[in-house]
Design a protein around this motif. Structure first.
Motif, mmCIF file in Angstrom:
data_model
loop_
_atom_site.group_PDB
_atom_site.id
_atom_site.type_symbol
_atom_site.label_atom_id
_atom_site.label_comp_id
_atom_site.label_asym_id
_atom_site.label_seq_id
_atom_site.Cartn_x
_atom_site.Cartn_y
_atom_site.Cartn_z
ATOM 1 N N ILE B 140 29.701 -40.245 -15.550
ATOM 2 C CA ILE B 140 29.990 -39.032 -14.775
ATOM 3 C C ILE B 140 28.975 -37.969 -15.149
ATOM 4 O O ILE B 140 29.047 -37.408 -16.232
ATOM 5 C CB ILE B 140 31.412 -38.517 -15.030
ATOM 6 C CG1 ILE B 140 32.418 -39.644 -14.829
ATOM 7 C CG2 ILE B 140 31.732 -37.385 -14.080
ATOM 8 C CD1 ILE B 140 33.838 -39.212 -14.973
ATOM 9 N N PRO B 141 28.007 -37.709 -14.290
ATOM 10 C CA PRO B 141 26.983 -36.723 -14.625
ATOM 11 C C PRO B 141 27.549 -35.315 -14.687
ATOM 12 O O PRO B 141 28.601 -35.022 -14.107
ATOM 13 C CB PRO B 141 25.970 -36.865 -13.484
ATOM 14 C CG PRO B 141 26.697 -37.538 -12.382
ATOM 15 C CD PRO B 141 27.771 -38.352 -12.999
ATOM 16 N N PHE B 143 26.693 -32.656 -13.233
ATOM 17 C CA PHE B 143 26.854 -31.926 -11.987
ATOM 18 C C PHE B 143 28.068 -32.390 -11.206
ATOM 19 O O PHE B 143 28.378 -31.837 -10.152
ATOM 20 C CB PHE B 143 25.586 -31.972 -11.121
ATOM 21 C CG PHE B 143 25.104 -33.336 -10.746
ATOM 22 C CD1 PHE B 143 25.609 -33.989 -9.647
ATOM 23 C CD2 PHE B 143 24.123 -33.957 -11.493
ATOM 24 C CE1 PHE B 143 25.160 -35.241 -9.293
ATOM 25 C CE2 PHE B 143 23.663 -35.219 -11.146
ATOM 26 C CZ PHE B 143 24.182 -35.861 -10.045
ATOM 27 N N VAL B 144 28.769 -33.418 -11.729
ATOM 28 C CA VAL B 144 30.075 -33.771 -11.170
ATOM 29 C C VAL B 144 31.179 -33.167 -12.025
ATOM 30 O O VAL B 144 32.125 -32.556 -11.505
ATOM 31 C CB VAL B 144 30.235 -35.303 -11.083
ATOM 32 C CG1 VAL B 144 31.653 -35.665 -10.706
ATOM 33 C CG2 VAL B 144 29.260 -35.874 -10.080
ATOM 34 N N PRO B 147 31.564 -29.032 -11.465
ATOM 35 C CA PRO B 147 32.371 -28.576 -10.328
ATOM 36 C C PRO B 147 33.830 -29.004 -10.417
ATOM 37 O O PRO B 147 34.726 -28.237 -10.047
ATOM 38 C CB PRO B 147 31.686 -29.246 -9.125
ATOM 39 C CG PRO B 147 30.284 -29.431 -9.557
ATOM 40 C CD PRO B 147 30.330 -29.692 -11.032
ATOM 41 N N LEU B 148 34.102 -30.226 -10.955
ATOM 42 C CA LEU B 148 35.499 -30.665 -11.047
ATOM 43 C C LEU B 148 36.273 -29.781 -12.022
ATOM 44 O O LEU B 148 37.413 -29.381 -11.747
ATOM 45 C CB LEU B 148 35.569 -32.138 -11.493
ATOM 46 C CG LEU B 148 35.134 -33.171 -10.451
ATOM 47 C CD1 LEU B 148 35.279 -34.576 -11.009
ATOM 48 C CD2 LEU B 148 35.952 -33.036 -9.177
ATOM 49 N N PHE B 245 19.585 -27.259 -17.029
ATOM 50 C CA PHE B 245 19.469 -26.597 -15.732
ATOM 51 C C PHE B 245 20.779 -26.658 -14.965
ATOM 52 O O PHE B 245 21.259 -25.644 -14.446
ATOM 53 C CB PHE B 245 18.363 -27.249 -14.910
ATOM 54 C CG PHE B 245 18.254 -26.674 -13.535
ATOM 55 C CD1 PHE B 245 17.510 -25.535 -13.310
ATOM 56 C CD2 PHE B 245 18.918 -27.241 -12.467
ATOM 57 C CE1 PHE B 245 17.423 -24.976 -12.055
ATOM 58 C CE2 PHE B 245 18.839 -26.695 -11.201
ATOM 59 C CZ PHE B 245 18.084 -25.562 -11.006
ATOM 60 N N VAL B 246 21.367 -27.869 -14.917
ATOM 61 C CA VAL B 246 22.559 -28.068 -14.092
ATOM 62 C C VAL B 246 23.702 -27.186 -14.573
ATOM 63 O O VAL B 246 24.301 -26.438 -13.791
ATOM 64 C CB VAL B 246 22.973 -29.552 -14.118
ATOM 65 C CG1 VAL B 246 24.320 -29.731 -13.472
ATOM 66 C CG2 VAL B 246 21.939 -30.382 -13.418
ATOM 67 N N ILE B 250 25.296 -24.082 -12.543
ATOM 68 C CA ILE B 250 26.669 -24.162 -12.044
ATOM 69 C C ILE B 250 27.491 -22.989 -12.573
ATOM 70 O O ILE B 250 28.245 -22.356 -11.840
ATOM 71 C CB ILE B 250 27.339 -25.490 -12.451
ATOM 72 C CG1 ILE B 250 26.745 -26.639 -11.662
ATOM 73 C CG2 ILE B 250 28.845 -25.445 -12.234
ATOM 74 C CD1 ILE B 250 27.274 -27.984 -12.059
#
Lengths: 328, 304
Positions: B140-141, B143-144, B147-148, B245-246, B250
């Motif tokens: 699960i990266p 960037f997932v 947001p979750l 970065f991500v 976010i």
């Protein structure tokens, strides 16, 4: 049923270096390859993942034809949650998310497979040359790898992709005359991702080749007058193939992940094309405190996670199955 | 001896990496002033280029840059022209150090116990469940997860702030989103190291001597089994401390990870080279530290 030997056989690591085709074992004989297949089958997680992966491949291959919606067909049915008509719901433009996810998975998998293939070719050539030649060249080649390791790969990829696009983009577009900008971008992604993910492969291959080079069967072959090319081809490469296969299998998910990340940044796949990463990025931009369109993230992310899990399980299973020392 | 040689090699190696980064961003097409708000007249652009010495040859520019580095000056930012690269690093680095350091703690604090536990309970259900959790984390990266977590814990249950930076509770979600992935990787390394150590002869010997199981596991197996994790921890820490970065984009955190990506996109030359240098220096020093810890943990190198 004509040939009982699966295609895995020629690349099994336990294969002894110089069996002539005449030594093909009889049907039912216990070959290392067949033992590996049996070990793999007994690993339930790996076998189940192989099935999942096969279904997924089938799904992305024929799914877009079965789906009543085109991945880029816009409708007035915006942000409808998953239901009987749209299994994964629809997005901001009323596009069917399932169709887009199927299409995106296809692109992600192709990028993953080709990127891993590019890293395989560069990594094996680089590592095998360094390990086989040895001495000063080995030293220089491995220092190059060390220096590349200490550049942040994201900077390298960004610069590489934009540079290649500038210098080769036009050329590729002319060469594939009907190609769209999206295809060119994909080719650049292949090159860029492959070019940054070969370093570990080169280190692994070099280590293996260095230990094989001094083994007695290689010395014997050299004493019999075999040339470098034939030693590499007949003795070294077949013996490292097990390790290489396993590592390639584990590179595919990491390339898929990198591609998703680049597309998330807007550097990878360009709209209207989509990959799993760009779909998740689109979903993430729709987060707001008033309404949550959870399906826009959960559906593509679920498929991404399931794909990565299956790839990793298969990779782990292959590693255990191809390791002749693992217990029966 | 070897250590002294490697420390002496650090400055030239860093200089080489700086040179590579310097050439790489300049060879890339496009320039720092391509995306200005209003297109400048050629006259103005020539003046700006002259002001930042971009009209000189690359060799001279590099020498000028290294001259600045010797005095601890990373140069001006070509994009944020009211700031120098030193300013931006001074503002962003502490934030990235906090988030990255805490995520490193999460990665080791969750990963090592989980890997250790699953290896000890090999082939039982705890092993299967723990192994699956670790693999799931790896798949699960960020960037997932980011947001979750925002949708669940911040928007739906309102436990933590959605984004921005300030109090300790602002740090919880980004640290989790960043750390969980690496906890999975650490756990897998720890499990593998522990499994291969537990089959070694000296473990059998230790058991045969009648040592207690905890002494066998902790005193004899653990120092060797943790070596793969130690090797991985060096590059991991360098990666985490220079920001992500991500996660930073976010959660809208003012770290330096965002600058690394944006400056490469914008061709903000001094900024890219400065941040690459920072990362490379951190990586090389941490790898040196890793080798020292290896030496100290592994009795074969210590007595050999």
């Amino acid at each position: 049923m004509d040939d009982p030997r699966p295609s895995l056989e020629p690349s099994s690591p336990a294969r002894q270096p110089a069996p002539a085709p005449a030594s093909v074992p009889e049907r039912g004989a216990d070959t290392p390859g067949r033992r590996a297949v049996r070990r793999f089958g007994r690993n339930r997680a790996a076998a189940a993942s192989a099935v999942v992966l096969a279904l997924l491949l089938l799904g992305v291959a024929i799914g877009p034809w079965l789906s009543p919606y085109a991945p880029d067909a816009i409708s007035t049915d915006q942000f409808s949650p998953p239901d009987g008509r749209h299994w994964f719901g629809t997005d901001v433009h009323g596009r069917d998310l399932l169709a887009r996810v199927l299409y995106g998975t296809r692109i992600s998998l192709v990028v993953g497979a080709v990127g891993a293939g590019v890293s395989l070719v560069i990594g094996v050539l680089w590592g095998a040359t360094a390990g086989y030649v040895g001495g000063r060249w080995d030293h220089i080649m491995m220092r190059v790898v060390d220096v590349l390791y200490s550049l942040p790969s994201i900077v390298f990829v960004i610069v590489l992709i934009t540079t290649l696009e500038q210098y080769f983009g036009q050329w590729i577009a002319r060469w594939l005359s009907p190609a769209s900008g999206g295809t060119v971008r994909m080719l650049l992604l292949f090159a860029g991702l492959g070019a940054v993910s070969w370093l570990t492969m080169a280190r692994i291959v070099r280590g293996q080749v260095m230990s094989l080079r001094t083994r007695s069967f290689v010395e014997a072959s050299r004493a019999l007058g075999a040339g470098h090319v034939s030693i590499l081809r007949r003795h070294i490469l077949p013996n490292i193939s097990g390790v290489v296969i396993v590592y390639v299998m584990l590179t595919v998910p990491s390339v898929v992940l990198s591609e998703s990340f680049l597309s998330y940044l807007g550097l990878g796949i360009q709209p209207p094309q989509a990959s799993l990463g760009s779909l998740i990025a689109d979903g993430a931009t729709q987060i707001n405190p008033f309404r949550t369109y959870w399906w826009l993230i959960v559906c593509p992310a679920g498929v991404l996670v399931a794909t990565l899990l299956a790839l990793n399980f298969v990779g782990d299973g292959l590693r255990d199955a191809l390791d002749p020392r693992s217990e029966e | 001896m070897d250590l002294i040689k490697r420390i002496l090699f650090l400055p030239p190696l860093l200089l080489l990496i700086t040179f590579l980064a310097f050439v790489l961003v300049r060879v890339a097409p496009g320039g720092p002033f391509d995306r200005e708000r209003r297109p400048a007249s050629p006259e103005i652009e020539r003046h700006i280029r002259a002001k930042y010495h971009l009209d000189e040859s690359i060799g001279r520019q590099y020498l000028r840059y290294v001259g600045g580095l010797v005095r601890g000056d990373f140069g001006p930012s070509l994009k944020y022209r009211s700031h120098t690269v030193n300013d931006i690093i001074r503002q962003g680095l502490p934030v990235s150090l906090i988030v990255g350091g805490a995520a490193f703690g999460v990665a080791l604090g969750l990963g090592i116990p989980l890997g250790f536990f699953t290896a000890v309970r090999r082939h039982r259900w705890e092993d299967m469940a723990g192994g699956f959790i670790a693999l799931l984390a790896v798949c699960i990266p960020g960037f997932v997860v980011g947001p979750l977590l925002v949708m669940g814990l911040a928007i739906h249950w309102r436990l933590f702030p959605v984004a921005l930076w300030g109090t300790a509770s602002h740090a919880v979600l980004p640290v989790m989103a960043l750390g969980i992935y690496f906890a999975g990787r650490v756990s897998r390394l720890m499990r593998e190291g522990m499994q291969s150590t537990l089959t070694a002869d000296f473990i059998t010997t230790a058991r045969a001597k009648g040592l207690s199981e905890s002494a066998v596991l902790w005193r004899h197996a653990f120092p060797l089994a943790v070596l793969p994790v130690v090797s991985y921890a060096g590059p991991l820490l360098a990666d985490l401390l220079t920001g992500s970065f991500v996660i930073e984009s976010i959660f809208q955190i003012p770290g330096i990870g965002v600058f690394l990506v944006n400056s490469s996109l914008n061709r903000d030359y001094p900024m890219v080279v400065g941040l690459v240098l920072l990362y490379a220096a951190l990586l090389l020093v941490l790898n040196l530290a890793v080798d020292c810890i290896h030496f100290w943990l592994d009795p074969r190198t210590r007595h050999g």
